[in-house]
Scaffold this motif. Structure first.
Motif, mmCIF file in Angstrom:
data_model
loop_
_atom_site.group_PDB
_atom_site.id
_atom_site.type_symbol
_atom_site.label_atom_id
_atom_site.label_comp_id
_atom_site.label_asym_id
_atom_site.label_seq_id
_atom_site.Cartn_x
_atom_site.Cartn_y
_atom_site.Cartn_z
ATOM 1 N N GLY A 39 0.773 -1.227 0.000
ATOM 2 C CA GLY A 39 0.000 0.000 0.000
ATOM 3 C C GLY A 39 0.810 1.286 0.000
ATOM 4 O O GLY A 39 0.236 2.375 0.012
ATOM 5 N N THR A 40 2.120 1.192 -0.027
ATOM 6 C CA THR A 40 2.949 2.402 0.009
ATOM 7 C C THR A 40 3.307 2.914 -1.378
ATOM 8 O O THR A 40 3.732 4.051 -1.515
ATOM 9 N N GLY A 41 3.159 2.051 -2.377
ATOM 10 C CA GLY A 41 3.593 2.424 -3.716
ATOM 11 C C GLY A 41 5.085 2.237 -3.929
ATOM 12 O O GLY A 41 5.600 2.529 -5.002
ATOM 13 N N ILE A 42 5.778 1.771 -2.905
ATOM 14 C CA ILE A 42 7.221 1.534 -2.999
ATOM 15 C C ILE A 42 7.448 0.099 -3.455
ATOM 16 O O ILE A 42 6.860 -0.832 -2.904
ATOM 17 N N ALA A 43 8.283 -0.065 -4.459
ATOM 18 C CA ALA A 43 8.587 -1.406 -4.961
ATOM 19 C C ALA A 43 9.431 -2.170 -3.948
ATOM 20 O O ALA A 43 10.271 -1.588 -3.263
#
Length: 53
Positions: A39-43
């Protein structure tokens, strides 16, 4: 990544390195990263390279 150990403690360094490598090998490292980055958008980053010097 970094883990602080007493200088020259090769026995503990080997145990820590072995534990991290086992987590990478059995997929638990990736699962933990996916859970924590969800949910953070960080890969999810590539696993660390174990430096066994």
């Amino acid at each position: 990544y970094g883990i602080g150990l007493k200088k020259g403690d090769s026995e503990l360094r080997t145990k820590v390195n072995d534990a991290i490598q086992a987590m990478i090998d059995d997929g638990s490292w990736k699962a933990a990263q996916e859970k924590n980055f969800a949910g953070t958008g960080i890969a999810v980053p590539a696993p660390p390279t174990i430096d066994r010097y």
